[in-house]
Design an enzyme around this catalytic site. Structure first.
Site, PDB file in Angstrom:
ATOM      1  N   TYR A  87      34.560 -10.414  10.361  1.00 40.07           N
ATOM      2  CA  TYR A  87      33.788  -9.514  10.139  1.00 40.07           C
ATOM      3  C   TYR A  87      33.531  -9.461   8.651  1.00 40.07           C
ATOM      4  O   TYR A  87      32.426  -8.765   7.998  1.00 40.07           O
ATOM      5  CB  TYR A  87      35.049  -8.072   9.626  1.00 40.07           C
ATOM      6  CG  TYR A  87      34.264  -6.664  10.398  1.00 40.07           C
ATOM      7  CD1 TYR A  87      34.457  -5.646  11.245  1.00 40.07           C
ATOM      8  CD2 TYR A  87      34.667  -5.973   8.854  1.00 40.07           C
ATOM      9  CE1 TYR A  87      34.340  -4.540  10.367  1.00 40.07           C
ATOM     10  CE2 TYR A  87      34.089  -5.183   8.492  1.00 40.07           C
ATOM     11  CZ  TYR A  87      33.531  -3.564   9.542  1.00 40.07           C
ATOM     12  OH  TYR A  87      33.468  -3.006   9.239  1.00 40.07           O
ATOM     13  N   PHE A 139       3.431   1.201   9.951  1.00 43.72           N
ATOM     14  CA  PHE A 139       3.353   0.956  10.952  1.00 43.72           C
ATOM     15  C   PHE A 139       4.315   2.442  12.171  1.00 43.72           C
ATOM     16  O   PHE A 139       4.828   2.947  10.761  1.00 43.72           O
ATOM     17  CB  PHE A 139       4.491   0.055  11.300  1.00 43.72           C
ATOM     18  CG  PHE A 139       4.498  -0.664  12.855  1.00 43.72           C
ATOM     19  CD1 PHE A 139       3.788  -0.888  13.848  1.00 43.72           C
ATOM     20  CD2 PHE A 139       6.018  -0.352  13.495  1.00 43.72           C
ATOM     21  CE1 PHE A 139       4.024  -1.150  15.056  1.00 43.72           C
ATOM     22  CE2 PHE A 139       6.366  -0.216  14.761  1.00 43.72           C
ATOM     23  CZ  PHE A 139       5.308  -0.809  15.316  1.00 43.72           C
ATOM     24  N   ASP A 140       3.798   2.462  13.036  1.00 42.22           N
ATOM     25  CA  ASP A 140       5.018   4.093  12.950  1.00 42.22           C
ATOM     26  C   ASP A 140       5.922   4.536  13.249  1.00 42.22           C
ATOM     27  O   ASP A 140       5.978   5.203  13.105  1.00 42.22           O
ATOM     28  CB  ASP A 140       3.925   3.822  14.835  1.00 42.22           C
ATOM     29  CG  ASP A 140       4.762   3.018  15.561  1.00 42.22           C
ATOM     30  OD1 ASP A 140       5.562   1.873  15.302  1.00 42.22           O
ATOM     31  OD2 ASP A 140       5.084   3.170  17.172  1.00 42.22           O
ATOM     32  N   ASP A 230       6.783  -4.761   3.812  1.00 36.69           N
ATOM     33  CA  ASP A 230       7.064  -5.087   4.902  1.00 36.69           C
ATOM     34  C   ASP A 230       6.818  -6.664   5.141  1.00 36.69           C
ATOM     35  O   ASP A 230       5.280  -6.486   5.758  1.00 36.69           O
ATOM     36  CB  ASP A 230       6.363  -3.973   5.748  1.00 36.69           C
ATOM     37  CG  ASP A 230       6.795  -3.931   7.329  1.00 36.69           C
ATOM     38  OD1 ASP A 230       6.798  -4.952   7.310  1.00 36.69           O
ATOM     39  OD2 ASP A 230       6.173  -2.710   8.086  1.00 36.69           O
ATOM     40  N   ALA A 232       7.308  -8.706   7.924  1.00 30.40           N
ATOM     41  CA  ALA A 232       7.491  -8.571   9.566  1.00 30.40           C
ATOM     42  C   ALA A 232       7.074  -9.849   9.660  1.00 30.40           C
ATOM     43  O   ALA A 232       7.314 -10.621  10.493  1.00 30.40           O
ATOM     44  CB  ALA A 232       7.061  -7.080  10.760  1.00 30.40           C
ATOM     45  N   LYS A 273      10.442 -10.480  14.545  1.00 33.61           N
ATOM     46  CA  LYS A 273       8.931 -11.636  14.441  1.00 33.61           C
ATOM     47  C   LYS A 273       8.518 -12.401  13.348  1.00 33.61           C
ATOM     48  O   LYS A 273       9.160 -13.979  14.476  1.00 33.61           O
ATOM     49  CB  LYS A 273       8.062 -10.366  13.662  1.00 33.61           C
ATOM     50  CG  LYS A 273       7.415  -8.709  14.381  1.00 33.61           C
ATOM     51  CD  LYS A 273       8.408  -7.901  14.129  1.00 33.61           C
ATOM     52  CE  LYS A 273       8.057  -6.727  14.645  1.00 33.61           C
ATOM     53  NZ  LYS A 273       8.808  -6.212  15.026  1.00 33.61           N
ATOM     54  N   HIS A 465       4.327   7.228  22.893  1.00 31.15           N
ATOM     55  CA  HIS A 465       4.199   6.758  23.165  1.00 31.15           C
ATOM     56  C   HIS A 465       5.089   5.581  24.711  1.00 31.15           C
ATOM     57  O   HIS A 465       4.906   5.764  25.303  1.00 31.15           O
ATOM     58  CB  HIS A 465       3.114   4.984  22.467  1.00 31.15           C
ATOM     59  CG  HIS A 465       3.901   4.826  21.898  1.00 31.15           C
ATOM     60  ND1 HIS A 465       3.940   5.602  20.365  1.00 31.15           N
ATOM     61  CD2 HIS A 465       4.315   3.369  21.472  1.00 31.15           C
ATOM     62  CE1 HIS A 465       5.326   5.046  19.192  1.00 31.15           C
ATOM     63  NE2 HIS A 465       5.257   3.972  20.135  1.00 31.15           N
TER      64      HIS A 465
HETATM   65  N1  F0G Z   1       7.049  -3.187  10.497  1.00 30.75           N
HETATM   66  C1  F0G Z   1       6.296  -3.335  11.379  1.00 30.75           C
HETATM   67  C2  F0G Z   1       5.110  -4.599  10.287  1.00 30.75           C
HETATM   68  C3  F0G Z   1       5.956  -3.549  12.618  1.00 30.75           C
HETATM   69  O1  F0G Z   1       5.094  -4.391  13.274  1.00 30.75           O
HETATM   70  C4  F0G Z   1       7.714  -3.197  13.433  1.00 30.75           C
HETATM   71  C5  F0G Z   1       7.908  -3.484  14.830  1.00 30.75           C
HETATM   72  C6  F0G Z   1       8.239  -2.842  12.230  1.00 30.75           C
HETATM   73  C7  F0G Z   1       8.330  -3.011  10.830  1.00 30.75           C
HETATM   74  C8  F0G Z   1       9.771  -2.462  13.121  1.00 30.75           C
HETATM   75  O2  F0G Z   1      10.310  -3.009  13.717  1.00 30.75           O
HETATM   76  O3  F0G Z   1      11.168  -3.188  16.192  1.00 30.75           O
HETATM   77  O4  F0G Z   1      12.432  -4.823  14.476  1.00 30.75           O
HETATM   78  O5  F0G Z   1      12.388  -1.837  14.128  1.00 30.75           O
HETATM   79  N2  F0G Z   1       7.502  -4.073  16.092  1.00 30.75           N
HETATM   80  C9  F0G Z   1       7.256  -4.360  16.642  1.00 30.75           C
HETATM   81  C10 F0G Z   1       5.384  -4.304  17.996  1.00 30.75           C
HETATM   82  C11 F0G Z   1       8.076  -3.421  18.023  1.00 30.75           C
HETATM   83  O6  F0G Z   1       5.583  -4.067  18.716  1.00 30.75           O
HETATM   84  O7  F0G Z   1       5.013  -4.300  16.967  1.00 30.75           O
HETATM   85  P1  F0G Z   1      11.651  -3.018  14.506  1.00 30.75           P
END
Ligand code: F0G
Length: 474
Positions: A87, A139-140, A230, A232, A273, A465
């Protein structure tokens, strides 16, 4: 492909060969399932034409996302066996922390269960109602988490980034003049942080140049605004810098990554990613006070700071995967294979976001299906057609994802682009799978005039979506 093969450190080794090879061999296989067109038709009806509602076993080639869908390496699986599930104070955490400090250079590192958890913690700590958070393109989930705090998320992409056909080496760059203007307009005090998404997912998987990161960093530092990246797809972004930005051809991806993050004050990352992991993420910075607040929130909602919502084995997989994503032979294959898909469909007239991005190819559905107006959802129509044709699952990035519905009048505002993303999971599909995808897309393209639009029959107020239901238009 030639332009890619002829540059970079692997030139001497690979240049004579034109065939793209996966720089790995396959040790474990997972069957995928062929379905008939009639079966796919009935699955589509059951899913109300929303491919998020399909069962993945009914999908042959799943290009919905490159997130959490990577194949892990034998080294990652070996590291998983070493995972320590204590833990508190697990050695798996310290390996995770050391890897992140080594590559990203930030002092305070907190694991989170995925990227959006890192975002929620960061924005909860830093933002308040009335604030404004600029980015090249949020990102969304990033946008939704910012707006959840009452702050406003603003996209300041360079104009070329909004033009699908325009060729530019770094279409993910932020418009620095627009950033200066925003700071002058709303005032530094209302901008708690600035973000850069590398590569720019929603804007077409396009990279951000080192010069742009540096310019944004200089402006932010002059105004005392923290800059967060960010991260990713940081490894793909580093490789594009190596390929395309003068002065970086002989630098290794890890050196480029370190330089990129040295210009920032913190990072959030979805390790699903370029972490090459199936789950996980982190938040990192150098700010002791902010880190303390983040730690408190992390304990409240994610877990103790040495695991943060992940199992010890996940921390191990990420610690190994972050380095594997920076391997040049892997990045060369990854970018070349994605480029191959883009080139082969665009050479036959399929309009795509040019040039091809890192993790995905984006088809410009508005240009491919000009007879379907934006509010009749051309991207959604193409997504449905790719599944119907060949069992391929893609995702709409257009009005379904980013359009706005007025909650009172129900009036719809379309998104600025109608894209369909074919995201490529890392190390999962072979070149023959890519050839199959090319063939399917060209078949759909050949009968594009027959494709009709869709309308929403049900939708949720946010992130619609994922759960929306659709009806085909007559
Ligand atoms: N930032 C970027 C640029 C992303 O592409 C994503 C996720 C996130 C943040 C959020 O990360 O999913 O680990 O919570 N993108 C996925 C996609 C869902 O399909 O492009 P997460």
């Amino acid at each position: 492909m030639a332009a890619i093969w002829s540059r970079g450190g692997l030139q001497g080794i690979l240049e004579p060969m034109k065939t793209i090879i996966e720089p790995f061999r396959i040790k474990s296989v997972e069957p995928i399932h062929l379905t008939t067109r009639e079966e796919r038709e009935s699955k589509l009806r059951e899913a109300a034409y929303n491919v998020f509602l399909l069962r993945s076993e009914d999908v042959l080639i799943d290009l919905l996302t490159d997130s959490g869908t990577s194949a892990m390496s034998s080294n990652q699986w070996a590291a998983i066996m070493r995972g320590d599930e204590s833990y508190a104070g697990s050695p798996s955490f310290y390996r995770f922390e050391t890897a992140i400090q080594d590559i990203f250079g930030f002092k305070y590192v907190f694991p989170t269960h995925q990227g959006r958890a890192a975002e929620r913690i960061l924005f909860s700590v830093r933002c308040k109602p009335g604030d404004v958070v600029p980015s090249n393109t949020h990102f969304d989930t990033t946008r939704a988490n910012i707006e959840h705090t009452g702050a406003r998320a603003v996209d300041l992409l360079i104009p070329e980034g909004r033009e699908p056909q325009t060729i530019h080496p770094f279409k993910g760059n932020m418009d620095v003049t627009a950033l200066e203007r925003l700071i002058a307009d709303v005032g530094r005090d209302r901008i708690p942080l600035c973000m850069l998404t590398v590569t720019n997912n929603s804007g077409g998987g396009q990279p951000v140049s080192m010069a742009n990161v540096r310019a944004v960093s200089t402006i932010c530092r002059r105004h005392g605004i923290p800059l967060y990246i960010d991260a990713a797809r940081y490894a793909e972004n580093a490789y594009f810098i190596k390929l395309r930005e003068p002065g970086y051809a002989s630098r290794s991806p890890i050196e480029i990554a370190r330089e990129m993050f040295s210009l920032a004050d913190g990072a959030t990352m979805s390790a699903k990613k370029d972490g090459m992991a199936n789950i996980g993420g982190f938040i990192a910075s150098n700010d002791k006070e902010v880190a303390q607040q983040e730690r408190n929130l992390l304990i409240l909602t994610e877990g103790f700071p040495t695991y943060g919502g992940l199992a010890g084995r996940d921390l191990e997989a990420i610690a190994v995967g972050l380095y594997e994503a920076l391997a040049e032979d892997y990045l060369l294959y990854r970018i070349t294979s994605t480029t191959y898909l883009g080139r082969h469909i665009s050479e036959h007239g399929v309009p795509i976001v040019q040039p091809p991005g890192g993790h995905a190819i984006y088809i410009d559905a508005a240009a491919m299906l000009p007879h379907i107006p934006p509010l009749a959802l051309p991207g959604q129509a193409l997504v449905v057609e790719l599944y119907r044709e060949a069992g391929i699952r893609a995702v709409e990035i257009g009005t379904v994802m980013f359009g706005r519905r007025d909650p009172v009048s129900g009036a719809e505002t379309p998104a600025s682009m109608e894209l369909v993303r074919l995201a490529i999971p890392r190390r999962v599909y072979t070149q023959s799978h890519v050839d199959y995808v090319v063939e399917a897309i060209l078949n759909v393209h050949a009968r594009r005039h027959e494709i009709r639009g869709y309308r929403f029959s049900e939708q949720a107020p946010a992130l619609r979506h994922f759960t929306a239901r659709f009806e085909a238009l007559e």
